[in-house]
Design a protein around this motif. Sequence first.
Motif, PDB file in Angstrom:
ATOM      1  N   LYS A  24       0.817  -1.219   0.000  1.00 25.52           N
ATOM      2  CA  LYS A  24       0.000   0.000   0.000  1.00 25.52           C
ATOM      3  C   LYS A  24       0.849   1.267   0.000  1.00 25.52           C
ATOM      4  CE  LYS A  24      -4.381  -1.654   1.705  1.00 25.52           C
ATOM      5  NZ  LYS A  24      -5.483  -1.441   2.646  1.00 25.52           N
ATOM      6  N   GLU A  25       2.148   1.144   0.256  1.00 22.16           N
ATOM      7  CA  GLU A  25       3.046   2.298   0.250  1.00 22.16           C
ATOM      8  C   GLU A  25       3.508   2.692  -1.153  1.00 22.16           C
ATOM      9  OE1 GLU A  25       6.231   1.569   3.017  1.00 22.16           O
ATOM     10  OE2 GLU A  25       4.837   0.971   4.592  1.00 22.16           O
ATOM     11  N   PHE A  26       3.311   1.826  -2.153  1.00 26.78           N
ATOM     12  CA  PHE A  26       3.752   2.110  -3.521  1.00 26.78           C
ATOM     13  C   PHE A  26       2.746   3.010  -4.226  1.00 26.78           C
ATOM     14  CE2 PHE A  26       6.124  -1.679  -2.502  1.00 26.78           C
ATOM     15  CZ  PHE A  26       7.338  -1.475  -3.133  1.00 26.78           C
ATOM     16  N   GLY A  27       3.240   4.090  -4.834  1.00 27.83           N
ATOM     17  CA  GLY A  27       2.375   5.049  -5.510  1.00 27.83           C
ATOM     18  C   GLY A  27       1.690   4.511  -6.749  1.00 27.83           C
ATOM     19  N   SER A  28       2.261   3.507  -7.382  1.00 26.22           N
ATOM     20  CA  SER A  28       1.680   2.969  -8.613  1.00 26.22           C
ATOM     21  C   SER A  28       0.499   2.037  -8.344  1.00 26.22           C
ATOM     22  CB  SER A  28       2.743   2.231  -9.422  1.00 26.22           C
ATOM     23  OG  SER A  28       3.311   1.202  -8.643  1.00 26.22           O
ATOM     24  N   ILE A  29       0.270   1.693  -7.073  1.00 23.70           N
ATOM     25  CA  ILE A  29      -0.830   0.795  -6.731  1.00 23.70           C
ATOM     26  C   ILE A  29      -2.070   1.624  -6.433  1.00 23.70           C
ATOM     27  CG2 ILE A  29      -1.665  -0.906  -5.074  1.00 23.70           C
ATOM     28  CD1 ILE A  29       1.221  -1.893  -4.828  1.00 23.70           C
ATOM     29  N   GLU A  30      -3.100   1.435  -7.268  1.00 25.18           N
ATOM     30  CA  GLU A  30      -4.364   2.160  -7.095  1.00 25.18           C
ATOM     31  C   GLU A  30      -5.207   1.560  -5.979  1.00 25.18           C
ATOM     32  OE1 GLU A  30      -6.756   2.823 -10.557  1.00 25.18           O
ATOM     33  OE2 GLU A  30      -4.996   3.150 -11.805  1.00 25.18           O
ATOM     34  N   ASN A  31      -5.172   0.235  -5.889  1.00 28.59           N
ATOM     35  CA  ASN A  31      -5.992  -0.453  -4.899  1.00 28.59           C
ATOM     36  C   ASN A  31      -5.314  -1.757  -4.514  1.00 28.59           C
ATOM     37  OD1 ASN A  31      -8.275  -0.532  -3.300  1.00 28.59           O
ATOM     38  ND2 ASN A  31      -9.462  -1.708  -4.776  1.00 28.59           N
ATOM     39  N   ALA A  32      -5.425  -2.133  -3.255  1.00 28.16           N
ATOM     40  CA  ALA A  32      -4.857  -3.390  -2.760  1.00 28.16           C
ATOM     41  C   ALA A  32      -5.811  -3.950  -1.715  1.00 28.16           C
ATOM     42  CB  ALA A  32      -3.483  -3.145  -2.152  1.00 28.16           C
ATOM     43  N   ASP A  33      -6.230  -5.205  -1.935  1.00 34.32           N
ATOM     44  CA  ASP A  33      -7.204  -5.823  -1.036  1.00 34.32           C
ATOM     45  C   ASP A  33      -6.831  -7.254  -0.710  1.00 34.32           C
ATOM     46  OD1 ASP A  33      -9.378  -3.772  -0.845  1.00 34.32           O
ATOM     47  OD2 ASP A  33      -9.392  -4.051  -3.017  1.00 34.32           O
TER      48      ASP A  33
END
Length: 79
Positions: A24-33
């Motif tokens: 969740k700290e990576f800027g390229s990740i829009e969503n993580a579940d």
Amino acid sequence: MVTSAYILIKTASGFEKKILSTLKEFGSIENADLVYGLYDIILKVSINSSEELDSFIFDVLRPMEGIVETMTCIIAPEK
């Protein structure tokens, strides 16, 4: 051109929440579940090129402790 993809991640037991928190700290990740089923985490990423996507998968994700398997589904452009 921005490349968007869903990345499904299978983790070793007990690593799910730690890996999710790190990702969740990576800027390229829009969503993580966290999810139930064959995979443990689903990411939606937006990256500037296929080369950057390759680098993210091979140099960042797969070497991460606790990641057992990944499957990448590149999103088709709408026409």
